[in-house]
Scaffold this active site. Structure first.
Site, PDB file in Angstrom:
ATOM      1  N   HIS A 125       5.211   1.784  13.906  1.00  0.00           N
ATOM      2  CA  HIS A 125       5.404   0.684  12.950  1.00  0.00           C
ATOM      3  C   HIS A 125       4.728   0.956  11.616  1.00  0.00           C
ATOM      4  O   HIS A 125       4.421   0.034  10.872  1.00  0.00           O
ATOM      5  CB  HIS A 125       4.895  -0.641  13.553  1.00  0.00           C
ATOM      6  CG  HIS A 125       5.711  -1.126  14.717  1.00  0.00           C
ATOM      7  ND1 HIS A 125       5.285  -2.104  15.592  1.00  0.00           N
ATOM      8  CD2 HIS A 125       6.948  -0.757  15.151  1.00  0.00           C
ATOM      9  CE1 HIS A 125       6.216  -2.315  16.514  1.00  0.00           C
ATOM     10  NE2 HIS A 125       7.229  -1.506  16.275  1.00  0.00           N
ATOM     11  N   CYS A 153       6.439   0.097  -8.909  1.00  0.00           N
ATOM     12  CA  CYS A 153       6.628   1.520  -8.633  1.00  0.00           C
ATOM     13  C   CYS A 153       6.646   2.295  -9.950  1.00  0.00           C
ATOM     14  O   CYS A 153       7.408   1.942 -10.856  1.00  0.00           O
ATOM     15  CB  CYS A 153       7.957   1.707  -7.899  1.00  0.00           C
ATOM     16  SG  CYS A 153       8.416   3.424  -7.688  1.00  0.00           S
ATOM     17  N   SER A 195       1.856  -6.975  24.248  1.00  0.00           N
ATOM     18  CA  SER A 195       2.553  -8.000  25.030  1.00  0.00           C
ATOM     19  C   SER A 195       3.895  -7.479  25.528  1.00  0.00           C
ATOM     20  O   SER A 195       4.511  -8.106  26.392  1.00  0.00           O
ATOM     21  CB  SER A 195       2.756  -9.255  24.170  1.00  0.00           C
ATOM     22  OG  SER A 195       3.415  -8.895  22.973  1.00  0.00           O
ATOM     23  N   ALA A 237      -9.594  -3.661  27.298  1.00  0.00           N
ATOM     24  CA  ALA A 237      -9.381  -2.210  27.301  1.00  0.00           C
ATOM     25  C   ALA A 237     -10.679  -1.446  27.017  1.00  0.00           C
ATOM     26  O   ALA A 237     -10.888  -0.347  27.534  1.00  0.00           O
ATOM     27  CB  ALA A 237      -8.324  -1.848  26.264  1.00  0.00           C
TER      28      ALA A 237
END
Ligand code: BJW
Length: 251
Positions: A125, A153, A195, A237
């Site tokens: 992503h 830009c 998820s 985790a």
């Protein structure tokens, strides 16, 4: 109390990890939660608890309100730069050291896996630290600040945006292809802190399972289904992964 939390690991999983030759790992926002970054879908603290995704994480939202979107990402970019990788990120670095073929597929845009020292990282992503042109899709190293928000830009004058993948946008082709190959060819597949709602990343777990890999899911959600070759480890985790590494490769 939490400092002494030391989960017992299933022996079958410890052996599978110790013996694995090819490991693929899919991570999501939950792995960075213990570093202090919010997840998306936690009902209380998640990013979507305060904002609707369609107001911020779509190209339409950016066209509608570019300043709001730019500033939201600028704030998150600062937060990501200020936090440090946690024990879960570091445990994955350790696993990579032991395994011949290791691919770390991340949905996260925070760059914490690379900062922890992981080498083979595939960003599905994008990365919040990078900026690209909305019109030309070209990543820029630098641009002149003129005070405009979002900045312009230097090549075409179009608006700049973060180099992340919004809803309705294609994932980077090469990254997604690498992820598919890693998921299809691994012995052991970890899904950590995600998820599993957002496609096509979520389907990588099904692909690995379909191809015969042992699946390990680590998140705070209570297991819905646990059966042969599928381990669902319920907990943080940052505690579970270091315990698993210690069990697989005792000093
Ligand atoms: C812990 C923990 C701890 C907490 N320890 N665990 C098929 C069906 C239906 C829809 C679609 C479909 N295919 C495609 C779509 C559309 C869409 C989609 O998936 N929609 C779903 C909502 C249904 N997908 C797309 O649009 C994708 N593009 C695409 O498919 O292109 C082809 C196409 C184009 C046009 C039309 C159709 C197809 C692009 C998806 C891009 C996602 N972008 C975001 C934003 C990135 C930039 C940013 O950071 O702002 O990516 S959305 C957001 O969700 C972000 C994340 O990477 C992603 C996943 O979230 P994640 O990481 O799983 O976080 P959470 O919060 O959901 O979960 C956290 C987990 O951690 C929980 O389980 C907790 O328990 C756990 N946890 N603390 C362990 N300490």
């Amino acid at each position: 109390m939490s400092e002494t939390f030391s989960p017992t690991m299933p022996l079958g999983l410890v052996e599978a990890l110790h013996n694995a030759r090819r490991i693929a790992v899919l991570t999501g926002a939950g792995i960075s939660a213990e570093s202090g970054l919010p997840t998306f879908r936690d009902p209380m603290t998640g990013l979507w608890a305060s904002y609707r995704p369609e107001e911020l994480a779509t190209p339409q939202a950016f066209r509608r309100n570019p300043r709001l979107v730019w500033e939201w990402y600028a704030k998150r970019r600062e937060m990501a730069a200020q936090v440090a990788p946690n024990a879960a990120h570091l445990a994955l670095v350790e696993i990579e050291r032991h395994v011949p073929a290791f691919t770390l597929i991340t949905q996260n845009v925070d760059g914490l896996h690379q900062r922890a020292g992981s080498h083979n990282v595939v960003e599905l992503h994008g990365n919040i630290a990078r900026t690209k042109c909305f019109d030309e899709d070209v990543v820029l190293d630098s641009w002149e600040g003129t005070g405009e928000v979002p900045p312009r830009c230097p090549r075409c004058g179009g608006m700049l945006r973060p180099d992340v993948v919004w809803f309705g946008e294609q994932l980077p082709e090469q990254a997604f292809q690498t992820a598919i190959e890693a998921a299809a060819n691994c012995d052991l597949f970890f899904s950590i802190g995600t998820s599993g709602i957002v496609e096509p990343a979520a389907s990588l777990t099904q692909l690995a399972r379909h191809m015969g890999a042992t699946i390990v899911i680590i998140n705070l959600e209570v297991a819905r289904l646990v059966e042969g070759k599928l381990y669902h480890l319920n907990g943080p985790a940052g505690k579970i992964l270091p315990a698993l590494v210690r069990a697989a490769w005792p000093q």
